[in-house]
Design a protein around this motif. Structure first.
Motif, PDB file in Angstrom:
ATOM      1  N   ARG A 163       0.833  -1.198   0.000  1.00 17.05           N
ATOM      2  CA  ARG A 163       0.000   0.000   0.000  1.00 17.05           C
ATOM      3  C   ARG A 163       0.870   1.251   0.000  1.00 17.05           C
ATOM      4  O   ARG A 163       0.590   2.216  -0.727  1.00 17.05           O
ATOM      5  N   THR A 166       2.049   1.918  -3.456  1.00 18.34           N
ATOM      6  CA  THR A 166       1.059   2.556  -4.336  1.00 18.34           C
ATOM      7  C   THR A 166       0.909   4.040  -4.025  1.00 18.34           C
ATOM      8  O   THR A 166       0.500   4.817  -4.890  1.00 18.34           O
ATOM      9  N   TYR A 205      -5.145  -6.678  -5.594  1.00 16.16           N
ATOM     10  CA  TYR A 205      -5.505  -5.286  -5.870  1.00 16.16           C
ATOM     11  C   TYR A 205      -4.264  -4.394  -5.882  1.00 16.16           C
ATOM     12  O   TYR A 205      -4.068  -3.588  -6.807  1.00 16.16           O
ATOM     13  N   LYS A 258      -1.948  -5.152  -8.899  1.00 11.82           N
ATOM     14  CA  LYS A 258      -2.446  -4.611 -10.160  1.00 11.82           C
ATOM     15  C   LYS A 258      -2.144  -3.121 -10.290  1.00 11.82           C
ATOM     16  O   LYS A 258      -1.964  -2.609 -11.398  1.00 11.82           O
ATOM     17  N   ARG A 259      -2.059  -2.434  -9.170  1.00 16.69           N
ATOM     18  CA  ARG A 259      -1.716  -1.009  -9.197  1.00 16.69           C
ATOM     19  C   ARG A 259      -0.216  -0.783  -9.380  1.00 16.69           C
ATOM     20  O   ARG A 259       0.213   0.348  -9.619  1.00 16.69           O
TER      21      ARG A 259
END
Length: 208
Positions: free
Chosen positions: A22, A25, A86, A89-90
């Motif tokens: 996270r 990202t 998720y 993919k980012r």
């Protein structure tokens, strides 16, 4: 079953991985994102200390890498696996992302037909195989078999599985991709005349 309670040691490990991804990202620069992804890869390909093995009830006497216990965890826990997908993919296209994706989600994506969404399965398997190729090529170039257990899974539990269920359920192009990777590296991991007992990924340790 989805169980990522704080007292669950594998759940805690998963939460730390998700936290770092996270952060990747949210990083402002590509360089920072790459640094964090490299750190995650080094974390999951590192070896468990004896105390951690005892806490996880791992009785194998040899070295065990973190991803060896995390891949089955994600296979059994859809919510953390979906969250990991998720974030991945980012971060598509970053160095170390595809190998990390392959190490952590190979069981979940290849053994669960609906994992990640059937309509996206072709792309997910393509990224998984791309990451696997990178890992296997690294082994060949280094003359070791650190990721031999991942190859064993692909060859013995998917391609050569007696009922072929998991292989046959893949989209045609994805199936060809898996077969191509296994065919390319089977002479290295399973040379003629050598027994095919399941190897341990970290039986020949190397630094990240």
């Amino acid at each position: 079953m989805d169980d990522s309670r704080p007292e669950d040691p594998l759940g805690v490990l998963s939460q730390e991985i998700l936290r770092k991804l996270r952060l990747a990202t949210e990083a402002e620069t590509k360089e920072d994102r790459e640094i964090i992804c490299e750190e995650v890869f080094c974390d999951i390909s590192g070896q468990l200390e004896q105390a951690a093995k005892e806490r996880l009830h791992i009785h194998h006497p040899g070295p065990v890498c973190f991803f060896e216990v995390l891949a089955p965890y994600y296979y059994q826990n859809n919510i953390p696996a979906d969250t990991l997908l998720y974030f991945c993919k980012r971060l598509w296209g970053l160095p170390y992302l595809a190998p990390t994706f392959a190490l952590l989600l190979h069981r979940w994506l290849l053994l669960r037909r609906e994992a990640g969404g059937i309509e996206q399965r072709q792309k997910h398997v393509n990224v998984l195989m791309y990451g696997s190729r990178q890992l296997f090529l690294g082994d060949v170039q280094s003359g070791i078999k650190k990721f031999g257990a991942l190859f064993h899974f692909l060859s013995q539990e998917v391609v050569l599985s007696p009922n072929r269920q998991h292989l046959d359920e893949l989209p045609a192009q994805a199936r060809e991709n898996v077969l191509s990777v296994v065919a390319a590296y089977i002479p290295y991991y399973h040379p003629p005349g050598v027994g095919h007992s399941k190897p341990h990924i970290s039986e020949q340790p190397r630094s990240c």
